[in-house]
Design a protein around this motif. Structure first.
Motif, short mmCIF file in Angstrom:
data_model
loop_
_atom_site.label_atom_id
_atom_site.label_comp_id
_atom_site.label_asym_id
_atom_site.label_seq_id
_atom_site.Cartn_x
_atom_site.Cartn_y
_atom_site.Cartn_z
N ALA A 38 0.18 1.20 -9.33
CA ALA A 38 -0.80 2.27 -9.55
C ALA A 38 -2.06 2.02 -8.72
O ALA A 38 -2.65 2.96 -8.17
N LEU A 39 -2.46 0.76 -8.60
CA LEU A 39 -3.65 0.43 -7.80
C LEU A 39 -3.41 0.73 -6.33
O LEU A 39 -4.29 1.25 -5.64
N MET A 40 -2.22 0.43 -5.84
CA MET A 40 -1.89 0.73 -4.44
C MET A 40 -2.00 2.23 -4.18
O MET A 40 -2.46 2.66 -3.11
N ARG A 41 -1.58 3.04 -5.14
CA ARG A 41 -1.57 4.48 -4.95
C ARG A 41 -2.95 5.11 -5.16
O ARG A 41 -3.24 6.17 -4.61
N ALA A 42 -3.77 4.45 -5.97
CA ALA A 42 -5.10 5.01 -6.25
C ALA A 42 -6.14 4.58 -5.24
O ALA A 42 -7.11 5.31 -5.01
N ASP A 43 -5.96 3.41 -4.62
CA ASP A 43 -6.97 2.85 -3.73
C ASP A 43 -6.77 3.38 -2.31
O ASP A 43 -5.81 3.01 -1.63
N SER A 44 -7.68 4.21 -1.86
CA SER A 44 -7.56 4.81 -0.52
C SER A 44 -8.32 4.03 0.54
O SER A 44 -8.22 4.36 1.73
N THR A 45 -9.08 3.02 0.15
CA THR A 45 -9.87 2.26 1.12
C THR A 45 -9.24 0.92 1.49
O THR A 45 -9.51 0.40 2.57
N GLY A 46 -8.44 0.36 0.61
CA GLY A 46 -7.79 -0.92 0.90
C GLY A 46 -6.71 -0.78 1.97
O GLY A 46 -6.05 0.25 2.07
N GLU A 47 -6.52 -1.82 2.75
CA GLU A 47 -5.51 -1.83 3.81
C GLU A 47 -4.19 -2.37 3.25
O GLU A 47 -3.68 -3.41 3.67
N TRP A 48 -3.62 -1.62 2.32
CA TRP A 48 -2.40 -2.06 1.66
C TRP A 48 -1.23 -2.17 2.63
O TRP A 48 -0.28 -2.93 2.38
N HIS A 49 -1.28 -1.41 3.72
CA HIS A 49 -0.17 -1.46 4.67
C HIS A 49 0.02 -2.85 5.24
O HIS A 49 1.12 -3.21 5.67
N ARG A 50 -1.03 -3.66 5.23
CA ARG A 50 -0.91 -5.03 5.73
C ARG A 50 -0.05 -5.88 4.81
O ARG A 50 0.65 -6.79 5.26
N LEU A 51 -0.07 -5.58 3.50
CA LEU A 51 0.83 -6.27 2.57
C LEU A 51 2.24 -5.69 2.64
O LEU A 51 3.23 -6.41 2.53
N TRP A 52 2.30 -4.35 2.83
CA TRP A 52 3.61 -3.70 2.85
C TRP A 52 4.48 -4.20 4.01
O TRP A 52 5.71 -4.15 3.93
N LEU A 53 3.85 -4.66 5.08
CA LEU A 53 4.62 -5.22 6.18
C LEU A 53 5.46 -6.41 5.73
O LEU A 53 6.53 -6.68 6.29
N HIS A 54 4.99 -7.12 4.71
CA HIS A 54 5.69 -8.32 4.23
C HIS A 54 6.53 -8.05 2.99
O HIS A 54 7.56 -8.71 2.78
N CYS A 55 6.09 -7.11 2.15
CA CYS A 55 6.68 -6.96 0.82
C CYS A 55 7.34 -5.61 0.57
O CYS A 55 7.92 -5.41 -0.49
N GLY A 56 7.25 -4.67 1.52
CA GLY A 56 7.71 -3.31 1.28
C GLY A 56 6.58 -2.47 0.71
O GLY A 56 5.57 -2.99 0.24
#
Length: 248
Positions: A38-56
């Motif tokens: 839910a945090l990944m989907r709500a947070d528009s400022t964090g660079e979550w794509h950098r984690l997704w490269l490793h974890c999906g």
């Protein structure tokens, strides 16, 4: 027992993530994995794509078969039941926010709290693609936006001192139904089986999440134009120069 996040107001993104996770859980206790997604989907400022490269991405992480080690219901946040591990993670987040002077509590501090226990569902879901220290550093760089001093010792200390650890935590009775949303009609409440929520549309929350998705899409386009396209042009120029050199 201390209420999770008691004394430290959550950032709007964190509050939206908690509400979203509660809706998706459908009455069962919210886990650290529920709240992370839910945090990944709500947070528009964090660079979550950098984690997704490793974890999906968020969908792939949500589908991972991991559970909190203590999945029984514990003290709620504003009526939302949490697993013992998730309540502990929120309390750790509060302690980190107080220790490092963050108010309101931002998404990056919550993310660190969710993985403070390396056996939590959130920690195991992310740890499948990253080492422990690499994960903590990436969460600081990509989501929090700063590096916290002495986090390697502060995080386990906050976990050990968490007010929801052990016998001090008071469990919610397992058969207690979750509270009915405020906007549900009396007729709807009486017709529901025990333990189920009335679906309620929160237009403000939905608009907030949709705006976050639009911002991420714009950020992806900017990254594509600024990084990938120039790289392809440079590579093409290099290949052409190499071909000319070979002919001469």
């Amino acid at each position: 027992m201390t209420i999770p996040l008691d004394g430290v107001p959550p950032h709007g993104t964190v509050a939206a993530a908690l509400q979203w996770a509660a809706r998706q859980a459908g009455g069962r206790p919210v886990s650290t994995l529920d709240l992370l997604v839910a945090l990944m989907r709500a947070d528009s400022t964090g660079e979550w794509h950098r984690l997704w490269l490793h974890c999906g991405d968020a969908d792939a992480i949500a589908a991972k078969p991991v559970q909190d080690p203590a999945s029984e219901a514990r003290g709620p946040w504003k009526g939302t039941p949490l697993t013992h591990t998730c309540a502990e993670a929120l309390d750790v987040s509060r302690r980190l926010a107080e220790r490092y002077g963050f108010s309101p509590l931002p998404a990056g501090i919550l993310a660190l709290g969710l993985v403070a226990d390396d056996t939590s569902a959130a920690s195991r879901a992310l740890g499948q693609g990253l080492g422990r220290q690499d994960l903590l550093q990436l969460l600081q760089d990509a989501i929090l936006g700063t590096t916290l001093s002495s986090l390697r010792t502060t995080l386990p200390k906050a976990l050990a001192e968490s007010a929801v650890v052990g016998e001090a935590a008071v469990a919610i009775p397992p058969h207690t139904p979750p509270p009915t949303p405020r906007h549900a009609s009396t007729a709807s409440r009486s017709s529901l089986p025990p333990g189920q929520y009335v679906p309620v549309r929160d237009e403000a929350l939905l608009q907030f999440l949709e705006e976050g998705r639009r911002r991420r899409r714009r950020a992806d386009k900017v990254w594509l134009c600024c990084c990938v396209v120039p790289l392809m042009i440079w590579l093409l120029a290099f290949l052409l120069a190499f071909a000319v050199a070979e002919r001469s």
